[in-house]
Design an enzyme around this catalytic site. Structure first.
Site, PDB file in Angstrom:
ATOM      1  N   HIS A  15       1.943   0.954   2.692  1.00 19.63           N
ATOM      2  CA  HIS A  15       0.842   0.688   0.670  1.00 19.63           C
ATOM      3  C   HIS A  15      -0.561  -0.948   0.535  1.00 19.63           C
ATOM      4  O   HIS A  15      -0.036  -1.707   1.026  1.00 19.63           O
ATOM      5  CB  HIS A  15       1.552   0.931   0.097  1.00 19.63           C
ATOM      6  CG  HIS A  15       0.723   1.104  -1.215  1.00 19.63           C
ATOM      7  ND1 HIS A  15       0.623   0.400  -2.588  1.00 19.63           N
ATOM      8  CD2 HIS A  15      -0.122   1.414  -1.769  1.00 19.63           C
ATOM      9  CE1 HIS A  15       0.402   0.541  -3.322  1.00 19.63           C
ATOM     10  NE2 HIS A  15      -0.644   1.349  -3.144  1.00 19.63           N
ATOM     11  N   ARG A  16      -1.387  -0.243   1.383  1.00 19.78           N
ATOM     12  CA  ARG A  16      -2.336  -1.234   0.868  1.00 19.78           C
ATOM     13  C   ARG A  16      -2.796  -2.407   2.161  1.00 19.78           C
ATOM     14  O   ARG A  16      -2.198  -3.676   2.178  1.00 19.78           O
ATOM     15  CB  ARG A  16      -2.467  -2.089  -0.149  1.00 19.78           C
ATOM     16  CG  ARG A  16      -2.593  -1.174  -0.462  1.00 19.78           C
ATOM     17  CD  ARG A  16      -2.436  -1.797  -3.111  1.00 19.78           C
ATOM     18  NE  ARG A  16      -2.601  -1.456  -3.861  1.00 19.78           N
ATOM     19  CZ  ARG A  16      -1.790  -2.000  -5.329  1.00 19.78           C
ATOM     20  NH1 ARG A  16      -3.000  -3.337  -5.265  1.00 19.78           N
ATOM     21  NH2 ARG A  16      -2.087  -0.759  -6.594  1.00 19.78           N
ATOM     22  N   GLU A  42      -1.927   2.756   4.165  1.00 21.61           N
ATOM     23  CA  GLU A  42      -2.966   4.016   3.116  1.00 21.61           C
ATOM     24  C   GLU A  42      -4.007   2.515   2.809  1.00 21.61           C
ATOM     25  O   GLU A  42      -3.818   1.587   2.855  1.00 21.61           O
ATOM     26  CB  GLU A  42      -2.108   3.586   2.234  1.00 21.61           C
ATOM     27  CG  GLU A  42      -3.598   4.138   0.700  1.00 21.61           C
ATOM     28  CD  GLU A  42      -3.396   3.423  -0.159  1.00 21.61           C
ATOM     29  OE1 GLU A  42      -3.870   3.880  -1.440  1.00 21.61           O
ATOM     30  OE2 GLU A  42      -3.100   1.329  -0.583  1.00 21.61           O
ATOM     31  N   ASP A  44      -7.778   1.287   0.044  1.00 23.46           N
ATOM     32  CA  ASP A  44      -8.467   1.406  -1.066  1.00 23.46           C
ATOM     33  C   ASP A  44     -10.000   1.310  -0.445  1.00 23.46           C
ATOM     34  O   ASP A  44     -10.219   0.281  -0.051  1.00 23.46           O
ATOM     35  CB  ASP A  44      -7.908   0.762  -2.232  1.00 23.46           C
ATOM     36  CG  ASP A  44      -6.617   0.957  -2.549  1.00 23.46           C
ATOM     37  OD1 ASP A  44      -6.257   2.183  -2.933  1.00 23.46           O
ATOM     38  OD2 ASP A  44      -5.978  -0.161  -2.375  1.00 23.46           O
ATOM     39  N   HIS A  57      -8.599  -2.987  -3.665  1.00 22.47           N
ATOM     40  CA  HIS A  57      -7.980  -2.054  -4.817  1.00 22.47           C
ATOM     41  C   HIS A  57      -8.803  -1.948  -5.677  1.00 22.47           C
ATOM     42  O   HIS A  57      -9.121  -0.588  -6.206  1.00 22.47           O
ATOM     43  CB  HIS A  57      -6.467  -2.754  -4.741  1.00 22.47           C
ATOM     44  CG  HIS A  57      -6.174  -1.242  -6.172  1.00 22.47           C
ATOM     45  ND1 HIS A  57      -6.047  -1.785  -7.213  1.00 22.47           N
ATOM     46  CD2 HIS A  57      -5.031  -0.110  -5.842  1.00 22.47           C
ATOM     47  CE1 HIS A  57      -4.992  -0.980  -8.053  1.00 22.47           C
ATOM     48  NE2 HIS A  57      -5.028  -0.081  -6.967  1.00 22.47           N
ATOM     49  N   GLU A 119      -8.073   5.863   1.002  1.00 30.23           N
ATOM     50  CA  GLU A 119      -8.333   6.322  -0.755  1.00 30.23           C
ATOM     51  C   GLU A 119      -9.331   5.380  -1.511  1.00 30.23           C
ATOM     52  O   GLU A 119      -9.909   4.657  -1.439  1.00 30.23           O
ATOM     53  CB  GLU A 119      -7.032   5.673  -1.850  1.00 30.23           C
ATOM     54  CG  GLU A 119      -6.851   5.990  -2.877  1.00 30.23           C
ATOM     55  CD  GLU A 119      -6.231   5.583  -3.704  1.00 30.23           C
ATOM     56  OE1 GLU A 119      -5.164   4.737  -3.623  1.00 30.23           O
ATOM     57  OE2 GLU A 119      -6.099   5.538  -5.153  1.00 30.23           O
ATOM     58  N   LYS A 121     -11.286   5.279  -4.739  1.00 25.29           N
ATOM     59  CA  LYS A 121     -11.078   4.552  -5.903  1.00 25.29           C
ATOM     60  C   LYS A 121     -13.014   4.933  -6.751  1.00 25.29           C
ATOM     61  O   LYS A 121     -13.321   4.508  -7.047  1.00 25.29           O
ATOM     62  CB  LYS A 121     -11.991   3.899  -5.145  1.00 25.29           C
ATOM     63  CG  LYS A 121     -10.031   2.494  -5.024  1.00 25.29           C
ATOM     64  CD  LYS A 121      -8.796   2.964  -6.325  1.00 25.29           C
ATOM     65  CE  LYS A 121      -7.552   2.641  -5.660  1.00 25.29           C
ATOM     66  NZ  LYS A 121      -6.424   3.447  -6.701  1.00 25.29           N
ATOM     67  N   ASP A 238       5.147  -0.766  -0.563  1.00 22.85           N
ATOM     68  CA  ASP A 238       4.296  -2.379  -0.127  1.00 22.85           C
ATOM     69  C   ASP A 238       5.420  -2.469   0.872  1.00 22.85           C
ATOM     70  O   ASP A 238       5.363  -3.305   1.328  1.00 22.85           O
ATOM     71  CB  ASP A 238       5.148  -2.943  -1.230  1.00 22.85           C
ATOM     72  CG  ASP A 238       4.215  -2.556  -2.414  1.00 22.85           C
ATOM     73  OD1 ASP A 238       2.772  -1.320  -2.422  1.00 22.85           O
ATOM     74  OD2 ASP A 238       3.855  -2.538  -3.560  1.00 22.85           O
TER      75      ASP A 238
HETATM   76  O1  G3P Z   1      -2.090   6.636  -2.672  1.00 24.29           O
HETATM   77  C1  G3P Z   1      -0.901   6.016  -3.103  1.00 24.29           C
HETATM   78  C2  G3P Z   1      -1.501   4.794  -3.763  1.00 24.29           C
HETATM   79  O2  G3P Z   1      -1.786   3.909  -3.562  1.00 24.29           O
HETATM   80  C3  G3P Z   1      -2.313   4.859  -4.870  1.00 24.29           C
HETATM   81  O3  G3P Z   1      -1.785   4.130  -6.089  1.00 24.29           O
HETATM   82  O4  G3P Z   1      -3.752   2.062  -7.322  1.00 24.29           O
HETATM   83  O5  G3P Z   1      -2.136   1.770  -5.478  1.00 24.29           O
HETATM   84  O6  G3P Z   1      -4.038   2.540  -5.583  1.00 24.29           O
HETATM   85  P1  G3P Z   1      -3.329   2.526  -6.593  1.00 24.29           P
HETATM   86 MG    MG Z   2      -3.902   3.271  -3.163  1.00 26.54          MG
END
Ligand code: G3P
Ligand code: MG
Length: 252
Positions: A15-16, A42, A44, A57, A119, A121, A238
């Site tokens: 994640h990120r 992943e 953003d 993000h 993702e 945004k 994470d």
């Molecule tokens: O893609 C899942 C997750 O990243 C969504 O929430 O706020 O971390 O971008 P956020």
């Molecule tokens: Mg995200």
């Protein structure tokens, strides 16, 4: 799900990047995600004032850089002057805010072979033309990795599908029954990316759910184990290294 050694397992998506150990959405975080062997990454995407796809993000640069203001009010040159890594106390390292193009070229160079989840945004700022620019970049060459699009904002997903019907598309939501219904009713939505709490509350329905399920953000061992045991398609975490170790231990 992916197949490893003949077994089907839950895909671990960083994640990120590796947000728990490195400054989120930077090349340092993506490098870590690749080096620990993540099955997916992943990130953003937002749009700069001069229409560049920027990997960050928040709609503002304040939390994750030494700058101030909205991404949409800053040019690429202005964004490039900022440091997006020193704020991260656990592992401070000077980092530029990357563009999406820089990230995909970096992943190619690093021989990443997993899934890139982009993702979009647009749930707070519906950036004009972001979908066209994304498809333009991502179809500009044959990347050696898989990629897909996701968003909280259904209209962006619809636009992506209208531009290119071959894309893999997932709807993100927290606990919304409305979004769940919308995903179920829409053929082009391949999967759902709900908050982990949704998954925990719907455990009886998981086995028969007709679409891929890749929840976020799965950081606790107990939750990771729950997702692995229920054979979910993937998890966003994470801590990809920790998740990979746990999945490996559960297979032995
Ligand atoms: O893609 C899942 C997750 O990243 C969504 O929430 O706020 O971390 O971008 P956020
Ligand atoms: Mg995200």
């Amino acid at each position: 799900m992916i197949s490893i050694g003949g077994r089907t397992v839950t895909r671990i998506i960083a994640h990120r990047g590796s947000k728990g150990t490195h400054p989120e959405n930077t090349l340092a975080a993506f490098k870590e995600a690749v080096h620990v062997g993540s099955d997916g990454i992943e990130l953003d995407v937002q749009l700069s004032k001069d229409n560049h796809l920027i990997v960050i993000h928040d709609e503002r640069v304040d939390r994750t850089t030494n700058g101030h203001g909205e991404v949409r009010d800053l040019t690429l040159a202005e964004l490039k002057e900022l440091d997006a890594g020193s704020w991260f106390k656990k592992n401070p390292v000077i980092q530029e805010i990357p563009t999406l193009e820089e990230v995909v070229l970096f992943l190619k160079k690093e021989n990443f072979r997993g899934l890139l989840n982009i993702e979009i945004k647009t749930d707070k700022v519906p950036y004009d033309r972001i979908e066209q620019l994304l498809v333009q970049l991502m179809t500009s060459q044959n990347w050696p990795f898989e990629y897909m699009y996701s968003s909280f904002y259904f209209e962006s997903l619809e636009k992506i599908w209208q531009i290119d019907k071959k894309q893999t598309i997932a709807l993100i939501f927290d606990m919304s029954e409305k979004a769940e219904r919308q995903a179920l009713l829409t053929d082009f939505v391949e999967g759902i990316h709900p908050k982990i709490d949704w998954v925990l509350e719907h455990k009886e329905e998981l086995a028969d759910f007709p679409k891929s399920i890749r929840p976020w953000t799965v950081n606790e061992e107990k939750e990771m184990m729950f997702c692995f045991r229920h054979h979910l398609t993937g998890i966003h975490t994470d801590y990809p290294k920790k998740a990979l170790e746990l999945r490996g231990a559960m297979q032995n």
